[in-house]
Design an enzyme around this catalytic site. Structure first.
Site, short mmCIF file in Angstrom:
data_model
loop_
_atom_site.label_atom_id
_atom_site.label_comp_id
_atom_site.label_asym_id
_atom_site.label_seq_id
_atom_site.Cartn_x
_atom_site.Cartn_y
_atom_site.Cartn_z
N HIS A 115 0.83 -1.21 0.00
CA HIS A 115 0.00 0.00 0.00
C HIS A 115 0.86 1.25 0.00
O HIS A 115 0.93 2.00 0.97
CB HIS A 115 -0.96 -0.03 1.20
N HIS A 149 1.39 1.60 -5.82
CA HIS A 149 0.05 1.02 -5.88
C HIS A 149 -0.94 2.10 -6.32
O HIS A 149 -1.73 1.90 -7.26
CB HIS A 149 -0.36 0.46 -4.52
N HIS A 189 -6.81 7.12 -2.88
CA HIS A 189 -7.68 6.17 -2.18
C HIS A 189 -7.03 5.42 -1.02
O HIS A 189 -7.74 4.90 -0.17
CB HIS A 189 -8.30 5.17 -3.18
N ASP A 190 -5.70 5.35 -0.96
CA ASP A 190 -5.02 4.62 0.13
C ASP A 190 -4.01 5.51 0.87
O ASP A 190 -3.08 4.99 1.51
CB ASP A 190 -4.29 3.40 -0.42
N ASP A 210 -8.60 -0.85 -8.08
CA ASP A 210 -7.82 -1.25 -6.90
C ASP A 210 -7.20 -2.63 -7.11
O ASP A 210 -6.18 -2.96 -6.53
CB ASP A 210 -8.73 -1.24 -5.66
C1 LIG Z 1 -4.00 -10.05 -4.70
C2 LIG Z 1 -4.85 -9.70 -3.50
N1 LIG Z 1 -5.11 -10.65 -2.62
C3 LIG Z 1 -5.86 -10.40 -1.52
C4 LIG Z 1 -6.14 -11.44 -0.60
C5 LIG Z 1 -6.93 -11.21 0.50
C6 LIG Z 1 -7.44 -9.92 0.71
C7 LIG Z 1 -8.29 -9.64 1.90
O1 LIG Z 1 -8.27 -8.56 2.44
N2 LIG Z 1 -9.10 -10.66 2.26
C8 LIG Z 1 -10.00 -10.51 3.39
C9 LIG Z 1 -11.21 -11.44 3.19
C10 LIG Z 1 -12.28 -11.03 4.22
C11 LIG Z 1 -11.73 -11.30 1.77
C12 LIG Z 1 -7.17 -8.86 -0.17
C13 LIG Z 1 -6.39 -9.10 -1.29
N3 LIG Z 1 -6.11 -8.10 -2.23
C14 LIG Z 1 -6.43 -6.78 -2.36
C15 LIG Z 1 -7.24 -5.92 -1.50
C16 LIG Z 1 -8.51 -5.53 -1.93
C17 LIG Z 1 -9.26 -4.66 -1.13
O2 LIG Z 1 -10.52 -4.23 -1.41
C18 LIG Z 1 -11.21 -4.32 -2.66
C19 LIG Z 1 -10.45 -3.59 -3.73
C20 LIG Z 1 -12.56 -3.64 -2.43
C21 LIG Z 1 -11.44 -5.76 -3.05
C22 LIG Z 1 -8.78 -4.18 0.07
C23 LIG Z 1 -7.51 -4.55 0.48
C24 LIG Z 1 -6.75 -5.40 -0.30
CL1 LIG Z 1 -5.16 -5.87 0.21
N4 LIG Z 1 -5.88 -6.32 -3.47
N5 LIG Z 1 -5.22 -7.30 -4.08
C25 LIG Z 1 -5.36 -8.41 -3.32
MG LIG Z 2 -7.63 0.60 0.59
ZN LIG Z 3 -5.77 0.17 -2.78
#
Ligand SMILES: Cc1nc2ccc(C(=O)NCC(C)C)cc2n2c(-c3cc(OC(C)(C)C)ccc3Cl)nnc12
Ligand SMILES: [Mg+2]
Ligand SMILES: [Zn+2]
Length: 347
Positions: free
Chosen positions: A81, A85, A123-124, A235
Protein backbone atom coordinates in the site's frame (compact mmCIF):
# COMPACT_ATOMS: atom_id res chain seq x y z
CA UNK A 1 -1.20 19.55 6.99
CA UNK A 2 2.32 19.02 8.35
CA UNK A 3 3.83 17.42 5.23
CA UNK A 4 6.13 19.65 3.17
CA UNK A 5 6.89 19.55 -0.56
CA UNK A 6 9.87 21.50 -1.90
CA UNK A 7 9.04 24.17 -4.46
CA UNK A 8 12.03 23.06 -6.54
CA UNK A 9 10.37 19.62 -6.82
CA UNK A 10 7.20 21.33 -8.04
CA UNK A 11 9.26 23.22 -10.65
CA UNK A 12 11.09 20.04 -11.69
CA UNK A 13 7.78 18.27 -12.18
CA UNK A 14 6.42 21.19 -14.24
CA UNK A 15 9.48 20.94 -16.50
CA UNK A 16 9.44 17.14 -16.72
CA UNK A 17 10.04 15.96 -20.26
CA UNK A 18 6.87 14.29 -21.40
CA UNK A 19 8.75 13.07 -24.47
CA UNK A 20 9.45 9.73 -22.82
CA UNK A 21 6.40 8.56 -24.68
CA UNK A 22 6.15 4.97 -23.50
CA UNK A 23 4.54 2.87 -26.22
CA UNK A 24 1.17 1.29 -25.31
CA UNK A 25 0.83 3.50 -22.19
CA UNK A 26 -2.92 3.72 -22.93
CA UNK A 27 -3.49 -0.02 -23.49
CA UNK A 28 -4.63 -2.62 -20.92
CA UNK A 29 -1.51 -4.73 -21.52
CA UNK A 30 0.72 -1.90 -20.21
CA UNK A 31 2.09 -2.47 -16.70
CA UNK A 32 2.29 0.90 -14.85
CA UNK A 33 4.74 -0.63 -12.37
CA UNK A 34 7.34 -0.66 -15.17
CA UNK A 35 7.34 3.16 -15.23
CA UNK A 36 10.51 4.38 -13.47
CA UNK A 37 9.54 5.51 -9.94
CA UNK A 38 10.98 9.01 -10.47
CA UNK A 39 8.84 9.48 -13.63
CA UNK A 40 5.51 8.51 -12.04
CA UNK A 41 4.46 12.06 -11.05
CA UNK A 42 5.19 13.17 -14.63
CA UNK A 43 2.95 10.40 -15.95
CA UNK A 44 0.17 11.46 -13.62
CA UNK A 45 0.39 14.98 -15.12
CA UNK A 46 0.33 13.37 -18.57
CA UNK A 47 -2.87 11.44 -17.72
CA UNK A 48 -4.63 14.61 -16.51
CA UNK A 49 -3.57 16.43 -19.70
CA UNK A 50 -4.44 13.53 -21.98
CA UNK A 51 -7.96 13.30 -20.51
CA UNK A 52 -8.30 17.08 -21.08
CA UNK A 53 -9.01 17.71 -17.39
CA UNK A 54 -6.49 20.60 -17.14
CA UNK A 55 -8.29 22.65 -19.78
CA UNK A 56 -11.86 21.54 -18.94
CA UNK A 57 -11.56 22.29 -15.19
CA UNK A 58 -9.11 25.21 -15.47
CA UNK A 59 -6.56 23.47 -13.26
CA UNK A 60 -3.42 25.57 -12.77
CA UNK A 61 -0.48 23.34 -13.70
CA UNK A 62 1.65 24.35 -10.72
CA UNK A 63 -1.30 23.59 -8.40
CA UNK A 64 -1.76 20.16 -10.03
CA UNK A 65 2.00 19.48 -9.78
CA UNK A 66 2.02 20.45 -6.10
CA UNK A 67 -1.12 18.36 -5.42
CA UNK A 68 0.44 15.27 -7.06
CA UNK A 69 3.64 15.63 -4.99
CA UNK A 70 1.67 16.05 -1.75
CA UNK A 71 -0.39 12.94 -2.56
CA UNK A 72 2.80 10.99 -3.37
CA UNK A 73 4.36 12.19 -0.11
CA UNK A 74 1.21 11.16 1.78
CA UNK A 75 1.92 7.47 1.08
CA UNK A 76 4.19 5.46 3.35
CA UNK A 77 6.68 2.90 2.07
CA UNK A 78 4.55 -0.12 2.99
CA UNK A 79 5.34 -3.26 0.97
CA UNK A 80 2.10 -3.00 -1.06
CA UNK A 81 0.00 0.00 0.00
CA UNK A 82 2.47 2.61 -1.28
CA UNK A 83 2.64 5.31 -3.97
CA UNK A 84 3.32 2.77 -6.75
CA UNK A 85 0.05 1.02 -5.88
CA UNK A 86 -1.78 4.38 -6.05
CA UNK A 87 -0.14 5.15 -9.38
CA UNK A 88 -1.15 1.75 -10.83
CA UNK A 89 -4.74 2.22 -9.59
CA UNK A 90 -4.93 5.70 -11.16
CA UNK A 91 -3.45 4.33 -14.40
CA UNK A 92 -6.21 1.70 -14.63
CA UNK A 93 -8.84 4.44 -14.18
CA UNK A 94 -7.14 6.28 -17.06
CA UNK A 95 -7.32 3.09 -19.18
CA UNK A 96 -11.03 2.59 -18.40
CA UNK A 97 -11.91 6.18 -19.29
CA UNK A 98 -9.88 6.12 -22.49
CA UNK A 99 -10.66 2.63 -23.77
CA UNK A 100 -14.33 2.41 -22.71
CA UNK A 101 -15.05 6.04 -23.66
CA UNK A 102 -16.90 6.43 -20.36
CA UNK A 103 -17.55 10.18 -20.72
CA UNK A 104 -18.33 10.15 -24.46
CA UNK A 105 -20.84 7.27 -24.01
CA UNK A 106 -22.52 8.87 -21.00
CA UNK A 107 -21.38 6.49 -18.22
CA UNK A 108 -19.64 9.36 -16.48
CA UNK A 109 -19.95 13.13 -16.45
CA UNK A 110 -16.76 15.08 -17.04
CA UNK A 111 -16.73 16.01 -13.34
CA UNK A 112 -17.21 12.39 -12.28
CA UNK A 113 -14.29 11.47 -14.57
CA UNK A 114 -12.01 14.07 -12.98
CA UNK A 115 -12.91 12.95 -9.46
CA UNK A 116 -12.58 9.26 -10.47
CA UNK A 117 -8.89 9.78 -11.36
CA UNK A 118 -8.24 11.91 -8.26
CA UNK A 119 -10.00 9.32 -6.03
CA UNK A 120 -7.76 6.53 -7.32
CA UNK A 121 -4.62 8.57 -6.67
CA UNK A 122 -5.77 9.34 -3.11
CA UNK A 123 -7.68 6.17 -2.18
CA UNK A 124 -5.02 4.62 0.13
CA UNK A 125 -3.16 7.74 1.39
CA UNK A 126 -1.24 7.16 4.64
CA UNK A 127 -2.01 3.42 4.70
CA UNK A 128 0.01 1.73 7.45
CA UNK A 129 0.04 -1.78 5.97
CA UNK A 130 -2.62 -2.98 8.40
CA UNK A 131 -6.31 -3.53 7.64
CA UNK A 132 -9.56 -2.30 9.22
CA UNK A 133 -9.98 -5.23 11.62
CA UNK A 134 -6.46 -4.57 12.96
CA UNK A 135 -7.43 -0.95 13.75
CA UNK A 136 -10.46 -1.99 15.81
CA UNK A 137 -8.82 -5.11 17.32
CA UNK A 138 -5.79 -3.15 18.52
CA UNK A 139 -7.64 0.06 19.33
CA UNK A 140 -5.49 2.35 17.16
CA UNK A 141 -5.96 6.13 17.00
CA UNK A 142 -7.76 5.72 13.66
CA UNK A 143 -10.19 3.24 15.25
CA UNK A 144 -10.97 5.74 18.02
CA UNK A 145 -11.69 8.33 15.31
CA UNK A 146 -13.72 6.25 12.85
CA UNK A 147 -14.67 2.80 14.14
CA UNK A 148 -18.25 3.88 14.99
CA UNK A 149 -18.86 4.57 11.26
CA UNK A 150 -16.85 1.58 9.93
CA UNK A 151 -14.46 1.75 6.93
CA UNK A 152 -11.82 3.06 9.35
CA UNK A 153 -8.84 3.18 6.95
CA UNK A 154 -10.92 4.51 4.06
CA UNK A 155 -12.26 7.39 6.18
CA UNK A 156 -8.68 8.23 7.08
CA UNK A 157 -7.60 8.14 3.40
CA UNK A 158 -10.50 10.53 2.67
CA UNK A 159 -9.58 12.86 5.55
CA UNK A 160 -5.95 12.99 4.39
CA UNK A 161 -7.12 13.77 0.84
CA UNK A 162 -9.26 16.65 2.12
CA UNK A 163 -6.29 17.99 4.09
CA UNK A 164 -4.20 18.11 0.92
CA UNK A 165 -6.98 19.85 -1.03
CA UNK A 166 -7.08 22.43 1.78
CA UNK A 167 -3.31 22.94 1.70
CA UNK A 168 -2.10 26.28 0.23
CA UNK A 169 -1.59 25.97 -3.54
CA UNK A 170 -2.94 22.40 -3.77
CA UNK A 171 -6.65 22.84 -4.42
CA UNK A 172 -7.05 21.46 -7.94
CA UNK A 173 -10.83 22.01 -7.59
CA UNK A 174 -10.40 25.77 -6.94
CA UNK A 175 -12.01 26.83 -10.24
CA UNK A 176 -15.09 24.61 -9.92
CA UNK A 177 -18.38 26.36 -9.15
CA UNK A 178 -19.67 25.90 -5.60
CA UNK A 179 -22.16 23.22 -6.63
CA UNK A 180 -19.51 21.42 -8.73
CA UNK A 181 -17.15 21.65 -5.73
CA UNK A 182 -19.62 20.07 -3.31
CA UNK A 183 -20.50 17.36 -5.87
CA UNK A 184 -16.77 16.66 -6.34
CA UNK A 185 -16.22 16.15 -2.59
CA UNK A 186 -19.32 13.92 -2.43
CA UNK A 187 -17.99 11.80 -5.31
CA UNK A 188 -14.51 11.66 -3.73
CA UNK A 189 -16.08 10.34 -0.51
CA UNK A 190 -18.23 7.71 -2.26
CA UNK A 191 -15.31 6.54 -4.42
CA UNK A 192 -12.81 6.18 -1.58
CA UNK A 193 -15.34 4.49 0.76
CA UNK A 194 -16.17 2.08 -2.09
CA UNK A 195 -12.64 0.64 -1.80
CA UNK A 196 -13.48 -0.86 1.60
CA UNK A 197 -13.83 -4.62 1.18
CA UNK A 198 -16.84 -4.65 3.49
CA UNK A 199 -18.74 -2.12 1.36
CA UNK A 200 -17.81 -4.11 -1.75
CA UNK A 201 -19.34 -7.26 -0.25
CA UNK A 202 -22.46 -5.30 0.72
CA UNK A 203 -22.94 -4.10 -2.87
CA UNK A 204 -22.32 -7.44 -4.64
CA UNK A 205 -26.04 -8.28 -4.92
CA UNK A 206 -26.84 -4.86 -6.38
CA UNK A 207 -23.93 -5.26 -8.82
CA UNK A 208 -25.34 -8.59 -10.03
CA UNK A 209 -28.75 -6.90 -10.39
CA UNK A 210 -27.43 -4.01 -12.49
CA UNK A 211 -25.38 -6.43 -14.62
CA UNK A 212 -28.32 -8.77 -15.24
CA UNK A 213 -30.93 -6.04 -15.85
CA UNK A 214 -28.58 -3.98 -17.98
CA UNK A 215 -27.21 -0.60 -17.01
CA UNK A 216 -29.69 2.31 -16.82
CA UNK A 217 -27.79 5.56 -17.40
CA UNK A 218 -30.62 7.63 -15.94
CA UNK A 219 -30.84 5.69 -12.70
CA UNK A 220 -28.53 7.43 -10.15
CA UNK A 221 -28.36 4.21 -8.08
CA UNK A 222 -27.02 2.36 -11.12
CA UNK A 223 -24.42 5.09 -11.55
CA UNK A 224 -23.28 4.80 -7.94
CA UNK A 225 -22.97 1.00 -8.20
CA UNK A 226 -21.07 1.22 -11.48
CA UNK A 227 -18.62 3.81 -10.12
CA UNK A 228 -18.04 1.64 -7.04
CA UNK A 229 -17.31 -1.30 -9.39
CA UNK A 230 -14.86 0.89 -11.33
CA UNK A 231 -13.03 1.84 -8.12
CA UNK A 232 -12.74 -1.80 -7.02
CA UNK A 233 -11.56 -2.92 -10.46
CA UNK A 234 -8.88 -0.21 -10.41
CA UNK A 235 -7.82 -1.25 -6.90
CA UNK A 236 -7.38 -4.82 -8.23
CA UNK A 237 -5.65 -3.82 -11.47
CA UNK A 238 -2.54 -5.94 -10.77
CA UNK A 239 -4.70 -9.03 -11.32
CA UNK A 240 -5.29 -7.97 -14.94
CA UNK A 241 -1.58 -7.96 -15.84
CA UNK A 242 0.88 -10.76 -16.64
CA UNK A 243 1.82 -13.52 -14.17
CA UNK A 244 5.02 -11.78 -13.03
CA UNK A 245 3.03 -8.75 -11.86
CA UNK A 246 0.36 -10.80 -10.07
CA UNK A 247 3.04 -12.92 -8.36
CA UNK A 248 5.01 -9.83 -7.28
CA UNK A 249 1.78 -8.24 -5.97
CA UNK A 250 0.96 -11.36 -3.96
CA UNK A 251 4.45 -11.25 -2.42
CA UNK A 252 3.96 -7.62 -1.42
CA UNK A 253 0.47 -8.14 -0.04
CA UNK A 254 1.41 -11.21 2.02
CA UNK A 255 4.52 -9.37 3.22
CA UNK A 256 2.08 -6.84 4.69
CA UNK A 257 -0.41 -9.44 5.90
CA UNK A 258 2.28 -11.57 7.60
CA UNK A 259 3.79 -8.51 9.28
CA UNK A 260 0.34 -7.68 10.62
CA UNK A 261 0.04 -11.28 11.80
CA UNK A 262 3.42 -11.05 13.56
CA UNK A 263 2.29 -7.81 15.20
CA UNK A 264 -0.98 -9.40 16.37
CA UNK A 265 0.93 -12.39 17.80
CA UNK A 266 3.26 -10.03 19.68
CA UNK A 267 0.18 -8.32 21.08
CA UNK A 268 -1.16 -11.65 22.34
CA UNK A 269 -3.97 -12.09 19.80
CA UNK A 270 -4.08 -14.89 17.22
CA UNK A 271 -4.06 -13.67 13.57
CA UNK A 272 -6.46 -15.15 11.00
CA UNK A 273 -4.86 -17.85 8.83
CA UNK A 274 -4.44 -15.44 5.87
CA UNK A 275 -2.13 -13.33 8.02
CA UNK A 276 -0.29 -16.14 9.81
CA UNK A 277 2.98 -16.95 8.02
CA UNK A 278 3.07 -20.34 9.80
CA UNK A 279 -0.28 -21.43 8.36
CA UNK A 280 -1.09 -19.45 5.19
CA UNK A 281 -0.72 -21.07 1.76
CA UNK A 282 -0.40 -18.14 -0.63
CA UNK A 283 -1.41 -20.04 -3.79
CA UNK A 284 -4.53 -21.41 -2.09
CA UNK A 285 -5.48 -17.95 -0.80
CA UNK A 286 -4.90 -16.41 -4.21
CA UNK A 287 -7.07 -19.02 -5.97
CA UNK A 288 -9.82 -18.29 -3.42
CA UNK A 289 -9.48 -14.51 -3.71
CA UNK A 290 -9.55 -14.59 -7.51
CA UNK A 291 -12.47 -17.05 -7.57
CA UNK A 292 -14.60 -15.34 -4.92
CA UNK A 293 -13.87 -11.68 -5.62
CA UNK A 294 -11.75 -10.75 -8.63
CA UNK A 295 -13.36 -12.93 -11.33
CA UNK A 296 -17.02 -12.22 -10.40
CA UNK A 297 -16.28 -8.49 -10.42
CA UNK A 298 -14.46 -8.40 -13.78
CA UNK A 299 -16.98 -10.83 -15.27
CA UNK A 300 -19.75 -8.36 -14.33
CA UNK A 301 -17.69 -5.55 -15.85
CA UNK A 302 -17.19 -7.59 -19.05
CA UNK A 303 -20.95 -8.19 -19.20
CA UNK A 304 -21.48 -4.43 -19.24
CA UNK A 305 -18.39 -3.73 -21.41
CA UNK A 306 -17.70 -6.78 -23.69
CA UNK A 307 -14.27 -5.40 -24.71
CA UNK A 308 -13.14 -6.27 -21.15
CA UNK A 309 -13.63 -10.00 -21.81
CA UNK A 310 -9.97 -10.37 -22.82
CA UNK A 311 -9.00 -9.18 -19.32
CA UNK A 312 -11.21 -11.85 -17.73
CA UNK A 313 -9.20 -14.47 -19.66
CA UNK A 314 -5.94 -13.05 -18.31
CA UNK A 315 -7.28 -13.28 -14.75
CA UNK A 316 -8.40 -16.88 -15.38
CA UNK A 317 -4.97 -17.78 -16.75
CA UNK A 318 -3.26 -16.28 -13.69
CA UNK A 319 -5.58 -18.31 -11.48
CA UNK A 320 -4.56 -21.46 -13.40
CA UNK A 321 -0.90 -20.74 -12.62
CA UNK A 322 -1.78 -20.29 -8.91
CA UNK A 323 -3.58 -23.68 -9.10
CA UNK A 324 -0.43 -25.31 -10.52
CA UNK A 325 1.57 -23.52 -7.84
CA UNK A 326 -0.73 -25.00 -5.21
CA UNK A 327 0.20 -28.50 -6.37
CA UNK A 328 3.89 -27.56 -6.54
CA UNK A 329 3.59 -25.98 -3.09
CA UNK A 330 2.10 -29.15 -1.65
CA UNK A 331 4.90 -31.28 -3.18
CA UNK A 332 7.77 -28.99 -2.08
CA UNK A 333 6.36 -28.08 1.30
CA UNK A 334 6.51 -31.83 2.13
CA UNK A 335 10.25 -31.43 1.44
CA UNK A 336 10.32 -28.31 3.66
CA UNK A 337 11.02 -26.00 0.70
CA UNK A 338 8.84 -22.97 0.03
CA UNK A 339 7.41 -23.13 -3.46
CA UNK A 340 7.64 -19.35 -3.81
CA UNK A 341 11.03 -19.44 -5.54
CA UNK A 342 9.75 -22.23 -7.80
CA UNK A 343 7.15 -19.74 -9.02
CA UNK A 344 9.97 -17.45 -10.18
CA UNK A 345 10.14 -19.32 -13.48
CA UNK A 346 6.43 -20.08 -13.85
CA UNK A 347 5.20 -18.25 -16.98
C1 LIG B 1 -4.00 -10.05 -4.70
C2 LIG B 1 -4.85 -9.70 -3.50
N1 LIG B 1 -5.11 -10.65 -2.62
C3 LIG B 1 -5.86 -10.40 -1.52
C4 LIG B 1 -6.14 -11.44 -0.60
C5 LIG B 1 -6.93 -11.21 0.50
C6 LIG B 1 -7.44 -9.92 0.71
C7 LIG B 1 -8.29 -9.64 1.90
O1 LIG B 1 -8.27 -8.56 2.44
N2 LIG B 1 -9.10 -10.66 2.26
C8 LIG B 1 -10.00 -10.51 3.39
C9 LIG B 1 -11.21 -11.44 3.19
C10 LIG B 1 -12.28 -11.03 4.22
C11 LIG B 1 -11.73 -11.30 1.77
C12 LIG B 1 -7.17 -8.86 -0.17
C13 LIG B 1 -6.39 -9.10 -1.29
N3 LIG B 1 -6.11 -8.10 -2.23
C14 LIG B 1 -6.43 -6.78 -2.36
C15 LIG B 1 -7.24 -5.92 -1.50
C16 LIG B 1 -8.51 -5.53 -1.93
C17 LIG B 1 -9.26 -4.66 -1.13
O2 LIG B 1 -10.52 -4.23 -1.41
C18 LIG B 1 -11.21 -4.32 -2.66
C19 LIG B 1 -10.45 -3.59 -3.73
C20 LIG B 1 -12.56 -3.64 -2.43
C21 LIG B 1 -11.44 -5.76 -3.05
C22 LIG B 1 -8.78 -4.18 0.07
C23 LIG B 1 -7.51 -4.55 0.48
C24 LIG B 1 -6.75 -5.40 -0.30
CL1 LIG B 1 -5.16 -5.87 0.21
N4 LIG B 1 -5.88 -6.32 -3.47
N5 LIG B 1 -5.22 -7.30 -4.08
C25 LIG B 1 -5.36 -8.41 -3.32
MG1 LIG C 1 -7.63 0.60 0.59
ZN1 LIG D 1 -5.77 0.17 -2.78
Amino acid sequence: YHMQVEEEDVQALLNCRDDHNIKDFDTFSFCPRTVPYRHMPCYVLKMFADLDFIRRWKIRKNVLARFILYVKKGYRDAPYHNWMHAFSVAHFAYLLMKNLNLVRDGYMSSLQALVFLVSCLCHDIDHRGTNNSFQTKCGTILASLYSSEGSVMERHHLAQSMCILNTEGCNIFENLSSEEYSEALDLLRNNILATDLASHFRSVDEQREVTKEGYDKNNPKNRKILHAMFMTCCDLNDQTKNWRVSKQTAEQIYDEFFSQGDLEKSMGTAPIEMMDRERASIPDLQVQFITNLVLPLFTNLATLFPSMQSIVHIIERNREIWRIATAVFQKYSEKGMTGMDILLNAH
